[in-house]
Design an enzyme around this catalytic site. Structure first.
Site, PDB file in Angstrom:
ATOM      1  N   GLN A 101     -29.641 -26.675 -21.956  1.00  0.00           N
ATOM      2  CA  GLN A 101     -29.207 -28.047 -22.020  1.00  0.00           C
ATOM      3  C   GLN A 101     -29.740 -28.773 -20.783  1.00  0.00           C
ATOM      4  O   GLN A 101     -30.314 -28.137 -19.900  1.00  0.00           O
ATOM      5  CB  GLN A 101     -27.703 -28.113 -22.096  1.00  0.00           C
ATOM      6  N   GLU A 133     -31.935 -27.094 -30.415  1.00  0.00           N
ATOM      7  CA  GLU A 133     -31.424 -26.229 -29.341  1.00  0.00           C
ATOM      8  C   GLU A 133     -32.437 -25.119 -29.125  1.00  0.00           C
ATOM      9  O   GLU A 133     -32.750 -24.378 -30.062  1.00  0.00           O
ATOM     10  CB  GLU A 133     -30.054 -25.629 -29.699  1.00  0.00           C
ATOM     11  N   GLU A 139     -23.809 -31.506 -23.866  1.00  0.00           N
ATOM     12  CA  GLU A 139     -22.585 -31.171 -24.613  1.00  0.00           C
ATOM     13  C   GLU A 139     -21.384 -31.207 -23.664  1.00  0.00           C
ATOM     14  O   GLU A 139     -21.526 -30.940 -22.461  1.00  0.00           O
ATOM     15  CB  GLU A 139     -22.753 -29.756 -25.197  1.00  0.00           C
ATOM     16  N   ASN A 155     -23.176 -29.302 -36.959  1.00  0.00           N
ATOM     17  CA  ASN A 155     -23.963 -28.456 -36.058  1.00  0.00           C
ATOM     18  C   ASN A 155     -23.702 -26.998 -36.405  1.00  0.00           C
ATOM     19  O   ASN A 155     -22.543 -26.600 -36.603  1.00  0.00           O
ATOM     20  CB  ASN A 155     -23.534 -28.707 -34.606  1.00  0.00           C
ATOM     21  N   GLU A 156     -24.746 -26.225 -36.505  1.00  0.00           N
ATOM     22  CA  GLU A 156     -24.617 -24.790 -36.812  1.00  0.00           C
ATOM     23  C   GLU A 156     -23.536 -24.575 -37.870  1.00  0.00           C
ATOM     24  O   GLU A 156     -22.544 -23.861 -37.653  1.00  0.00           O
ATOM     25  CB  GLU A 156     -24.336 -23.978 -35.532  1.00  0.00           C
ATOM     26  N   TYR A 212     -32.442 -19.286 -29.505  1.00  0.00           N
ATOM     27  CA  TYR A 212     -32.237 -18.875 -28.118  1.00  0.00           C
ATOM     28  C   TYR A 212     -32.884 -17.515 -27.912  1.00  0.00           C
ATOM     29  O   TYR A 212     -32.789 -16.637 -28.766  1.00  0.00           O
ATOM     30  CB  TYR A 212     -30.735 -18.766 -27.805  1.00  0.00           C
TER      31      TYR A 212
HETATM   32  O1  AHR Z   1     -25.770 -24.615 -26.301  1.00  0.00           O
HETATM   33  C1  AHR Z   1     -24.603 -23.850 -26.372  1.00  0.00           C
HETATM   34  C2  AHR Z   1     -24.139 -23.600 -27.794  1.00  0.00           C
HETATM   35  O2  AHR Z   1     -25.075 -22.806 -28.453  1.00  0.00           O
HETATM   36  C3  AHR Z   1     -24.004 -24.801 -28.686  1.00  0.00           C
HETATM   37  O3  AHR Z   1     -22.787 -25.441 -28.526  1.00  0.00           O
HETATM   38  C4  AHR Z   1     -24.118 -24.219 -30.054  1.00  0.00           C
HETATM   39  O4  AHR Z   1     -24.615 -25.125 -31.006  1.00  0.00           O
HETATM   40  C5  AHR Z   1     -25.014 -23.017 -29.865  1.00  0.00           C
HETATM   41  O5  AHR Z   1     -24.535 -21.903 -30.482  1.00  0.00           O
END
Ligand code: AHR
Length: 556
Positions: free
Chosen positions: A405, A355, A62, A219-220, A292
């Site tokens: 990432q 992600e 990103e 995205n999201e 995450y």
């Molecule tokens: O990976 C960092 C961020 O986390 C990304 O930009 C987003 O999609 C997520 O919330």
């Protein structure tokens, strides 16, 4: 399947039990540890689960902090070794791990990005405020705060071609009209000389189409990507994907999916999408899922900032808590899959975990000032191996996954700054696990004593051994994680329905659970490989404490 655990006296004082093969370089420490128990792994050759999509070993880059500028891109005139401006060492490392696919340009950045800013003559490209500008510190480099657009679609495609990975582009659904999505597809995929955009691509050195297959539609979208309800997003998805030009290239469109456990998003999206009929499903290749592991507060808070822990300073409880947070992804995969099945009985639509990774609080940047950079340790290697094993165990459900990432951000495989570079323990795990790509996943039963620990006065537990197995031809790969911070496992491995003729074991471990690589010590933590002296249907190995292991077994 759960098999009873045969307890027997474990190794003492570093002595190996008869027939046991040490997998790790640090066996003596692990074997001399406190009480342990026998464990068992049964690989069932005649119970295939499906082919493991190579794309579950995918990556994510990103325009965020040091990912693009200083990570991927150093510039053609840089003293850093480069291939047309792209960091040469990174390209070489990605080839080694057979990087299959890379997602770009975001993340949240994607829904603020106009792809046109990043194409055409370099000196005419505009400078824009980066989505992440407000989160950047005063000392951060200017090109992290104000996007120079020096790196755009052509540079990204060049990166993909050099590394051998497929591009996966995320389109802007929040702040651009659908027409711009069509035009980006046209720029990338329309035949040589056919359209003005194809000519523009040719002027930049690429007359032939890029043939980009994977496209994310936002995205999201529940958050930074538009703050939509699932129903609103489904309407947008239909609008953005109706009559998208194909140019002879099958397009695999990924819908913006839920965060973690939110099955209400999954149901809401499909319910609204299918209001226009079941054939709407044909426009969806995958539903994205983000997870995450960030909350290390042991249940004290759900506050995004307060709940995070440190990447480098942690105790064994933090270690287990992180793994518990990460392990949730398996239930999420099962739950979302079930919810999707309510609308899509044939399961045409797959899950795309685009992600994933641990997310710590700031403070462990390899390069001070790099937003969301953290130094991965052995804990993150174990976490990543555990996650990849989960994906391997669900080959029919997960078609792609992208670690967040690739470089200089979150669960990085690599860290780089100017001419400094190192492979992180996470990068080593991707190298160890690359052999699973395209293999036939096999049902495998793991039996081991649970890990028990004290979670601030309350007893907590975690599984004692997990992993996955796959077969390509007559070569079997078994990967396994021993999450116990101080106990090795002596493990009997049985290949049901097969005969082992030779093998090797590769193990990543350390006597220090905080072990990590830095620019000054890039080889502090590396996997060790040993030949195994085996034949027959069974062998015994010792899986060191806090380790990731891969057994490669040639079958007769
Ligand atoms: O990976 C960092 C961020 O986390 C990304 O930009 C987003 O999609 C997520 O919330």
């Amino acid at each position: 399947m759960n098999r009873g655990i045969r307890r027997r006296e474990f190794l003492r004082d570093g002595a190996l039990a008869a027939g046991a093969v040490a997998c790790g370089a640090h066996l003596s420490k692990a074997a001399a540890g406190t009480a342990s128990a026998d464990s068992r792994i049964d690989i069932l050759l005649d119970e295939p689960l499906g082919a493991i999509s190579p794309n579950i070993y995918g990556h994510f880059t990103e325009h965020l902090g040091g990912v693009i500028y200083d990570g991927l891109w150093v510039g053609e005139n840089s003293p850093v070794a480069n291939l047309q401006g792209l960091r040469k060492r990174l390209v070489e490392e990605m080839r080694k791990i057979k990087a299959p696919v890379v997602r770009y340009p975001g993340g949240c950045f994607a829904d603020s990005y106009n792809w046109r800013d990043g194409v055409g003559p370099v000196d005419k490209r505009p400078r824009r405020t980066n989505f992440w500008n407000d989160a950047e510190t005063k000392t951060a480099p200017e090109n992290h705060k104000y996007e120079p657009n020096r790196f755009g679609t052509n540079e990204f495609i060049r990166f993909c071609r050099l590394t051998g990975a497929q591009p996966y582009l995320a389109a802007n659904l929040r702040s651009l009209p659908a027409e711009e999505f069509y035009h980006w597809v046209e720029y990338c995929n329309s035949p040589a000389g056919s359209t003005s955009l194809a000519e523009m691509r040719a002027a930049a050195g690429s007359p032939e189409p890029f043939n980009v297959r994977f496209w994310g539609v936002g995205n999201e979208s529940w958050g930074c990507g538009g703050n939509f309800t699932p129903q609103e997003y489904a309407v947008e998805f239909r609008r953005f994907t109706t009559w998208l030009p194909h140019y002879g290239q099958d397009l695999s469109l990924v819908a913006s999916g839920p965060y973690s456990e939110e099955t209400s998003w999954t149901r809401g999206f499909f319910e609204e999408l299918l209001r226009k009929g079941a054939d709407q499903l044909r426009s969806v290749y995958g539903l994205s899922l983000h997870h995450y592991a960030w909350n290390l507060s042991r249940g004290r808070t759900t506050d995004w900032d307060k709940g995070k822990g440190s990447a480098l300073e942690f105790d064994p409880v933090d270690w287990y808590e992180l793994l518990r947070e990460g392990q949730r992804v398996e239930t999420m995969i099962e739950d979302h899959w079930r919810a999707m099945g309510e609308f899509d009985e044939q399961h045409r639509v797959k899950l795309i975990v685009d992600e994933w990774g641990p997310w710590y609080r700031p403070g462990s940047e390899a390069t001070p000032g790099n937003l969301l950079e953290q130094i991965p340790t052995l804990r993150d290697a174990v976490f990543s191996a555990m996650t990849l094993d989960v994906f391997n165990r669900h080959p029919e459900k997960v078609a792609m996954a992208n670690c967040a990432q690739l470089i200089n951000c979150l669960n990085s495989l690599y860290l780089a700054h100017e001419d400094k570079f190192c492979v992180t323990p996470v990068g080593h795990v991707f190298a160890m696990y690359a052999a699973h790509q395209g293999g036939q996943s096999l049902r495998t039963a793991f039996s081991a004593p649970q890990v028990h620990y004290d979670r601030d006065g309350k007893p907590a537990s975690f599984w004692g051994l997990q992993g996955s197995a796959s077969l390509v031809g007559k070569e079997l790969q078994l990967t396994a994680v021993n999450p116990h911070v101080s106990e090795a496992r002596e493990c009997s491995v049985a290949v049901r329905g097969g005969r082992i003729v030779s093998g090797s074991a590769t193990t990543l471990t350390s006597s220090d659970i905080h072990a990590h690589n830095t620019f000054a010590e890039p080889a502090a933590l590396e996997p060790q490989t040993k030949k195994l002296d085996v034949s027959g249907a069974e062998l015994t190995v010792v899986l060191p404490a806090a380790s990731v292991s891969r057994l490669t077994l040639a079958l007769g």
